[in-house]
Design an enzyme around this catalytic site. Sequence first.
Site, PDB file in Angstrom:
ATOM      1  N   SER A 149       0.860  -1.186   0.000  1.00  0.00           N
ATOM      2  CA  SER A 149       0.000   0.000   0.000  1.00  0.00           C
ATOM      3  C   SER A 149       0.889   1.226   0.000  1.00  0.00           C
ATOM      4  O   SER A 149       2.052   1.175   0.424  1.00  0.00           O
ATOM      5  CB  SER A 149      -0.886  -0.001   1.249  1.00  0.00           C
ATOM      6  OG  SER A 149      -1.507   1.260   1.437  1.00  0.00           O
ATOM      7  N   TYR A 162      -1.310  -0.194  10.847  1.00  0.00           N
ATOM      8  CA  TYR A 162      -1.389  -0.560   9.422  1.00  0.00           C
ATOM      9  C   TYR A 162      -0.129  -0.083   8.699  1.00  0.00           C
ATOM     10  O   TYR A 162       0.460  -0.821   7.900  1.00  0.00           O
ATOM     11  CB  TYR A 162      -2.640   0.054   8.792  1.00  0.00           C
ATOM     12  CG  TYR A 162      -2.841  -0.341   7.347  1.00  0.00           C
ATOM     13  CD1 TYR A 162      -3.154  -1.658   7.007  1.00  0.00           C
ATOM     14  CD2 TYR A 162      -2.740   0.596   6.324  1.00  0.00           C
ATOM     15  CE1 TYR A 162      -3.342  -2.022   5.680  1.00  0.00           C
ATOM     16  CE2 TYR A 162      -2.933   0.233   4.999  1.00  0.00           C
ATOM     17  CZ  TYR A 162      -3.231  -1.068   4.678  1.00  0.00           C
ATOM     18  OH  TYR A 162      -3.419  -1.431   3.368  1.00  0.00           O
TER      19      TYR A 162
END
Length: 254
Positions: A149, A162
């Site tokens: 990501s 995250y």
Amino acid sequence: MPSKLTGTVALVTGASSGIGAATARRLAEDGASVALVARRKARLDGVAAEIEKAGGTALVVEADITDRTQAEAAVQQAVEHFGRLDTLVNNAGLMLLGPVVGADVDEWERMLAVNVQGLLHTTHAALPHLLKAAETGPRKVADIVNISSIAGRVAWNGYGVYNLTKFGVNGFTESLRQEVTQRHVRVGVLEPGGVDTELGSHNNPEIQGAMIAPFYETTEVLTPDDIADGVAYMVTRPRHASIGELWIMPTDQA
């Protein structure tokens, strides 16, 4: 006429929906036989049926890759069924957002297990087979693509853990790339900048809305098929052309 991946085998984790399902379909279109790995067998069966209806070949492997034994068994099942493994796509992921103060630590552990431990388990199990494919396979090259990501490069308030997982995935990818690239196993990371999938569906709606809604309001977000095209771009390139890092970014609506 043979497609670019004819005669090769790909294993895709998190293949029951979203990016994983789209990637499996895309690699099958390019001629690869695909092992579909995830926990939700009914959904895997649906993806496999779509691939086979389109003329492709798919194997359903129900497994929880956060369990090392299951991850190893999934890779072994794919190799025993197809006789080889040429491509590994580590796609399984979980995004749980929220501040550190007052956080649910069990959620952190679940996200770390999926995003980091699962990737390590499947990579470790698959690597010997990929090295063999790079020596003896039809393309004389093998590929690992880790779906990360943009959160592996840029930190945001509320994304702390995250971010931790995706920064870790990016660092691991680069280190492994240096370790095996001379043996013709290409290792790359694909970093989407915003995709509409189930990834964040486990979030508290209030947290999800406050953090992500403004992004969706101003941005033309990516689709799973956009990411699948990126994976195919990375693994179908000529043998000596390697992509260590690929960003796929959405565009502003304006």
